[in-house]
Scaffold this motif. Structure first.
Motif, PDB file in Angstrom:
ATOM      1  N   LYS A   1     -59.212  18.170 -16.016  1.00  0.00           N
ATOM      2  CA  LYS A   1     -59.496  19.558 -16.352  1.00  0.00           C
ATOM      3  C   LYS A   1     -60.909  19.986 -15.954  1.00  0.00           C
ATOM      4  N   GLN A   2     -61.809  18.994 -15.782  1.00  0.00           N
ATOM      5  CA  GLN A   2     -63.230  19.281 -15.557  1.00  0.00           C
ATOM      6  C   GLN A   2     -63.799  20.108 -16.707  1.00  0.00           C
ATOM      7  N   ASP A   3     -63.372  19.749 -17.913  1.00  0.00           N
ATOM      8  CA  ASP A   3     -63.785  20.487 -19.104  1.00  0.00           C
ATOM      9  C   ASP A   3     -63.629  19.556 -20.307  1.00  0.00           C
TER      10      ASP A   3
ATOM     11  N   SER B   1     -64.589  20.560 -23.446  1.00  0.00           N
ATOM     12  CA  SER B   1     -64.674  21.385 -24.650  1.00  0.00           C
ATOM     13  C   SER B   1     -63.565  21.101 -25.661  1.00  0.00           C
TER      14      SER B   1
ATOM     15  N   ASN C   1     -60.826  28.777 -28.126  1.00  0.00           N
ATOM     16  CA  ASN C   1     -61.332  28.345 -26.819  1.00  0.00           C
ATOM     17  C   ASN C   1     -60.332  28.528 -25.684  1.00  0.00           C
TER      18      ASN C   1
ATOM     19  N   ARG D   1     -61.019  30.079 -22.026  1.00  0.00           N
ATOM     20  CA  ARG D   1     -62.452  30.230 -21.818  1.00  0.00           C
ATOM     21  C   ARG D   1     -62.986  29.079 -20.963  1.00  0.00           C
ATOM     22  N   PRO D   2     -64.118  29.290 -20.294  1.00  0.00           N
ATOM     23  CA  PRO D   2     -64.734  28.193 -19.544  1.00  0.00           C
ATOM     24  C   PRO D   2     -65.315  27.152 -20.501  1.00  0.00           C
ATOM     25  N   GLU D   3     -65.753  26.063 -19.977  1.00  0.00           N
ATOM     26  CA  GLU D   3     -66.336  24.997 -20.789  1.00  0.00           C
ATOM     27  C   GLU D   3     -67.481  25.540 -21.634  1.00  0.00           C
TER      28      GLU D   3
ATOM     29  N   ARG E   1     -70.851  26.301 -23.505  1.00  0.00           N
ATOM     30  CA  ARG E   1     -72.193  26.193 -22.925  1.00  0.00           C
ATOM     31  C   ARG E   1     -72.932  24.950 -23.401  1.00  0.00           C
TER      32      ARG E   1
ATOM     33  N   GLN F   1     -71.721  22.373 -21.098  1.00  0.00           N
ATOM     34  CA  GLN F   1     -72.245  22.655 -19.762  1.00  0.00           C
ATOM     35  C   GLN F   1     -73.669  22.130 -19.640  1.00  0.00           C
TER      36      GLN F   1
END
Length: 262
Positions: free
Chosen positions: A28-30, A32, A82, A85-87, A89, A92
Protein backbone atom coordinates in the motif's frame (compact mmCIF):
# COMPACT_ATOMS: atom_id res chain seq x y z
CA UNK A 1 -1.94 -15.32 38.38
CA UNK A 2 0.99 -14.19 36.24
CA UNK A 3 1.60 -16.96 33.74
CA UNK A 4 4.71 -16.36 31.65
CA UNK A 5 3.76 -19.02 29.11
CA UNK A 6 0.37 -17.46 28.39
CA UNK A 7 1.93 -14.00 28.31
CA UNK A 8 4.55 -15.20 25.82
CA UNK A 9 1.90 -16.74 23.58
CA UNK A 10 0.21 -13.34 23.49
CA UNK A 11 3.43 -11.71 22.32
CA UNK A 12 3.93 -14.30 19.59
CA UNK A 13 0.39 -13.79 18.30
CA UNK A 14 0.49 -9.98 18.14
CA UNK A 15 3.95 -10.03 16.54
CA UNK A 16 2.59 -12.36 13.87
CA UNK A 17 -0.25 -9.94 13.21
CA UNK A 18 2.21 -7.04 13.11
CA UNK A 19 4.36 -8.79 10.49
CA UNK A 20 1.30 -9.55 8.36
CA UNK A 21 0.17 -5.93 8.56
CA UNK A 22 3.69 -4.75 7.70
CA UNK A 23 3.71 -6.87 4.54
CA UNK A 24 0.41 -5.29 3.54
CA UNK A 25 1.80 -1.79 4.18
CA UNK A 26 4.65 -2.40 1.73
CA UNK A 27 2.15 -2.97 -1.04
CA UNK A 28 0.00 0.00 0.00
CA UNK A 29 2.98 2.32 0.63
CA UNK A 30 1.04 3.52 3.65
CA UNK A 31 1.46 2.54 7.32
CA UNK A 32 -1.38 4.69 8.67
CA UNK A 33 -3.73 1.72 9.08
CA UNK A 34 -1.64 0.61 12.06
CA UNK A 35 -3.69 3.16 14.04
CA UNK A 36 -6.86 1.14 13.50
CA UNK A 37 -4.93 -2.02 14.36
CA UNK A 38 -3.70 -0.65 17.71
CA UNK A 39 -6.84 -1.33 19.76
CA UNK A 40 -7.33 -4.70 18.07
CA UNK A 41 -3.98 -5.84 19.46
CA UNK A 42 -5.53 -5.62 22.93
CA UNK A 43 -8.64 -7.52 21.91
CA UNK A 44 -6.50 -10.30 20.45
CA UNK A 45 -4.36 -10.40 23.60
CA UNK A 46 -7.45 -10.57 25.82
CA UNK A 47 -8.79 -13.46 23.71
CA UNK A 48 -5.45 -15.29 23.90
CA UNK A 49 -5.31 -14.90 27.68
CA UNK A 50 -8.89 -16.15 27.93
CA UNK A 51 -8.40 -19.14 25.64
CA UNK A 52 -5.30 -20.26 27.51
CA UNK A 53 -6.67 -19.59 31.00
CA UNK A 54 -7.35 -22.70 33.12
CA UNK A 55 -10.80 -21.31 33.99
CA UNK A 56 -12.73 -18.08 33.51
CA UNK A 57 -14.45 -16.23 36.33
CA UNK A 58 -17.12 -13.53 36.02
CA UNK A 59 -14.48 -10.79 36.00
CA UNK A 60 -12.85 -12.30 32.92
CA UNK A 61 -16.11 -12.19 30.95
CA UNK A 62 -16.72 -8.57 32.00
CA UNK A 63 -13.20 -7.63 30.91
CA UNK A 64 -13.55 -9.42 27.61
CA UNK A 65 -16.80 -7.59 26.89
CA UNK A 66 -15.34 -4.21 27.88
CA UNK A 67 -12.21 -4.68 25.78
CA UNK A 68 -14.23 -5.88 22.76
CA UNK A 69 -16.62 -2.89 22.87
CA UNK A 70 -13.78 -0.39 23.29
CA UNK A 71 -11.43 -1.97 20.73
CA UNK A 72 -13.99 -2.50 17.97
CA UNK A 73 -15.49 0.98 18.30
CA UNK A 74 -12.10 2.67 18.20
CA UNK A 75 -10.77 0.55 15.34
CA UNK A 76 -13.85 1.12 13.16
CA UNK A 77 -13.90 4.84 13.96
CA UNK A 78 -10.25 5.31 12.96
CA UNK A 79 -10.61 3.15 9.84
CA UNK A 80 -13.60 5.16 8.62
CA UNK A 81 -11.90 8.44 9.47
CA UNK A 82 -8.78 7.55 7.49
CA UNK A 83 -10.54 5.92 4.53
CA UNK A 84 -9.51 7.48 1.25
CA UNK A 85 -6.97 9.79 2.84
CA UNK A 86 -3.22 9.86 2.16
CA UNK A 87 -0.77 8.54 4.74
CA UNK A 88 -1.05 10.43 8.03
CA UNK A 89 1.41 13.33 8.30
CA UNK A 90 2.96 11.79 11.42
CA UNK A 91 3.96 8.71 9.48
CA UNK A 92 5.00 10.80 6.49
CA UNK A 93 7.46 12.56 8.80
CA UNK A 94 8.75 9.25 10.16
CA UNK A 95 9.07 7.92 6.62
CA UNK A 96 11.05 10.99 5.50
CA UNK A 97 13.40 10.73 8.48
CA UNK A 98 14.11 7.03 7.83
CA UNK A 99 14.66 6.94 4.09
CA UNK A 100 16.17 5.12 2.39
CA UNK A 101 14.86 1.78 3.55
CA UNK A 102 11.74 2.81 5.42
CA UNK A 103 9.93 -0.15 3.85
CA UNK A 104 11.87 -2.55 6.10
CA UNK A 105 12.54 -0.15 9.00
CA UNK A 106 8.79 0.28 9.45
CA UNK A 107 8.66 -3.36 10.56
CA UNK A 108 10.25 -2.45 13.88
CA UNK A 109 9.73 1.34 14.01
CA UNK A 110 5.96 1.16 13.51
CA UNK A 111 4.40 -2.30 13.54
CA UNK A 112 6.74 -4.19 15.84
CA UNK A 113 6.99 -1.32 18.30
CA UNK A 114 3.23 -0.96 18.61
CA UNK A 115 2.75 -4.70 19.04
CA UNK A 116 5.32 -4.83 21.86
CA UNK A 117 3.89 -1.74 23.55
CA UNK A 118 0.39 -3.24 23.40
CA UNK A 119 1.73 -6.49 24.88
CA UNK A 120 3.32 -4.67 27.83
CA UNK A 121 0.32 -2.43 28.42
CA UNK A 122 -1.99 -5.47 28.35
CA UNK A 123 -0.72 -6.70 31.74
CA UNK A 124 -3.93 -5.63 33.56
CA UNK A 125 -5.91 -7.75 31.09
CA UNK A 126 -3.71 -10.74 31.84
CA UNK A 127 -4.02 -10.26 35.60
CA UNK A 128 -7.75 -9.57 35.54
CA UNK A 129 -8.59 -12.51 33.26
CA UNK A 130 -6.45 -15.06 35.10
CA UNK A 131 -7.42 -13.87 38.59
CA UNK A 132 -9.78 -16.08 40.57
CA UNK A 133 -10.76 -13.68 43.37
CA UNK A 134 -14.51 -12.98 43.68
CA UNK A 135 -15.94 -9.68 42.48
CA UNK A 136 -15.55 -6.84 44.95
CA UNK A 137 -16.10 -3.11 45.26
CA UNK A 138 -13.00 -2.40 43.15
CA UNK A 139 -14.64 -4.19 40.22
CA UNK A 140 -17.68 -1.93 40.46
CA UNK A 141 -15.41 1.11 40.67
CA UNK A 142 -13.63 -0.22 37.59
CA UNK A 143 -16.91 -0.49 35.69
CA UNK A 144 -17.83 3.09 36.58
CA UNK A 145 -14.40 4.43 35.58
CA UNK A 146 -14.55 2.47 32.31
CA UNK A 147 -18.00 3.89 31.52
CA UNK A 148 -16.79 7.44 32.18
CA UNK A 149 -13.74 6.88 30.01
CA UNK A 150 -15.69 5.26 27.19
CA UNK A 151 -18.18 8.12 27.23
CA UNK A 152 -15.46 10.77 27.02
CA UNK A 153 -13.65 8.96 24.23
CA UNK A 154 -16.66 8.03 22.10
CA UNK A 155 -18.53 11.32 22.53
CA UNK A 156 -15.36 13.35 22.05
CA UNK A 157 -14.53 11.50 18.83
CA UNK A 158 -18.05 11.98 17.52
CA UNK A 159 -18.10 15.69 18.33
CA UNK A 160 -14.76 16.24 16.61
CA UNK A 161 -15.80 14.24 13.54
CA UNK A 162 -19.01 16.27 13.20
CA UNK A 163 -17.06 19.51 13.63
CA UNK A 164 -14.55 18.62 10.91
CA UNK A 165 -17.31 17.48 8.55
CA UNK A 166 -18.77 21.01 8.45
CA UNK A 167 -16.89 23.14 5.87
CA UNK A 168 -17.81 26.27 7.82
CA UNK A 169 -15.47 25.14 10.60
CA UNK A 170 -12.36 24.96 8.43
CA UNK A 171 -9.44 26.57 10.26
CA UNK A 172 -11.49 26.92 13.45
CA UNK A 173 -10.96 25.26 16.82
CA UNK A 174 -13.57 23.03 18.42
CA UNK A 175 -14.31 24.46 21.87
CA UNK A 176 -17.82 23.14 22.42
CA UNK A 177 -19.21 20.03 24.06
CA UNK A 178 -16.58 18.03 25.94
CA UNK A 179 -13.89 20.01 24.11
CA UNK A 180 -14.91 23.06 26.14
CA UNK A 181 -13.58 21.41 29.32
CA UNK A 182 -10.50 19.58 28.05
CA UNK A 183 -8.45 19.90 24.88
CA UNK A 184 -8.27 16.13 24.62
CA UNK A 185 -11.42 14.42 25.94
CA UNK A 186 -10.65 11.32 23.87
CA UNK A 187 -7.19 10.92 25.45
CA UNK A 188 -8.59 11.56 28.92
CA UNK A 189 -11.22 8.92 28.24
CA UNK A 190 -8.58 6.47 27.06
CA UNK A 191 -6.62 6.95 30.28
CA UNK A 192 -9.76 6.36 32.37
CA UNK A 193 -10.46 3.16 30.46
CA UNK A 194 -6.99 1.78 31.19
CA UNK A 195 -7.05 2.73 34.84
CA UNK A 196 -10.44 1.00 34.92
CA UNK A 197 -8.82 -2.14 33.54
CA UNK A 198 -6.19 -1.84 36.23
CA UNK A 199 -8.83 -1.67 38.97
CA UNK A 200 -10.22 -4.97 37.65
CA UNK A 201 -6.73 -6.45 37.84
CA UNK A 202 -6.11 -4.97 41.28
CA UNK A 203 -9.33 -6.52 42.55
CA UNK A 204 -8.06 -9.85 41.22
CA UNK A 205 -4.78 -9.38 43.11
CA UNK A 206 -2.65 -8.36 40.14
CA UNK A 207 -1.23 -5.18 41.68
CA UNK A 208 1.95 -5.67 39.65
CA UNK A 209 0.10 -4.89 36.41
CA UNK A 210 0.16 -1.15 37.22
CA UNK A 211 2.93 -0.78 34.63
CA UNK A 212 0.19 -1.04 31.96
CA UNK A 213 -1.87 2.06 32.79
CA UNK A 214 1.24 4.03 33.74
CA UNK A 215 2.82 3.35 30.35
CA UNK A 216 -0.43 4.13 28.54
CA UNK A 217 -0.79 7.43 30.41
CA UNK A 218 2.80 8.39 29.56
CA UNK A 219 2.15 7.64 25.90
CA UNK A 220 -1.03 9.72 25.93
CA UNK A 221 0.55 12.68 27.69
CA UNK A 222 4.19 12.74 26.63
CA UNK A 223 4.76 10.64 23.51
CA UNK A 224 2.12 9.96 20.88
CA UNK A 225 -0.80 11.88 22.36
CA UNK A 226 -1.04 15.42 23.70
CA UNK A 227 2.62 16.43 23.24
CA UNK A 228 2.89 15.16 19.66
CA UNK A 229 -0.44 16.62 18.56
CA UNK A 230 0.25 20.05 20.03
CA UNK A 231 3.92 20.22 19.02
CA UNK A 232 3.30 22.52 16.06
CA UNK A 233 -0.45 22.99 16.10
CA UNK A 234 -0.30 26.72 16.93
CA UNK A 235 1.73 27.25 13.75
CA UNK A 236 -0.92 25.53 11.67
CA UNK A 237 -3.88 26.97 13.59
CA UNK A 238 -3.07 30.25 15.42
CA UNK A 239 -6.50 30.25 17.10
CA UNK A 240 -5.40 27.20 19.06
CA UNK A 241 -3.13 29.44 21.18
CA UNK A 242 -6.14 31.11 22.77
CA UNK A 243 -7.78 27.73 23.20
CA UNK A 244 -4.72 26.54 25.16
CA UNK A 245 -4.90 29.54 27.46
CA UNK A 246 -8.49 28.93 28.49
CA UNK A 247 -8.83 25.13 28.35
CA UNK A 248 -7.23 22.34 30.39
CA UNK A 249 -4.94 20.07 28.38
CA UNK A 250 -6.05 16.73 29.84
CA UNK A 251 -8.17 16.65 32.99
CA UNK A 252 -11.60 18.26 32.45
CA UNK A 253 -12.24 21.54 34.21
CA UNK A 254 -14.17 24.80 33.77
CA UNK A 255 -12.81 27.11 31.06
CA UNK A 256 -10.49 29.86 32.28
CA UNK A 257 -11.11 33.52 31.58
CA UNK A 258 -8.87 35.11 28.91
CA UNK A 259 -5.62 36.45 30.36
CA UNK A 260 -6.02 39.82 28.68
CA UNK A 261 -2.31 39.96 27.89
CA UNK A 262 -2.71 39.59 24.12
Amino acid sequence: MFDLNIYAVGLAVVLSIAVTAWLSSIQKQDVSFVDSLWSLFFLVLALVYSLWAPALETRAYILLFAVAVWALRLSVFIALRNRGRPEDRRYQAIRAENEPGFWYKSLYLVFGLQAVLAWIISLPLLGGILGAAPLGWLDYAAMLLWLIGFGFEAIGDRQLAAFKADPANKGQVLDRGLWRYTRHPNYFGEACIWWGYYLFALSAGAWWSIVGPILMTILLLRVSGVSLLEKDITERRPAYRDYIQRTNAFFPGPPRAPSGND
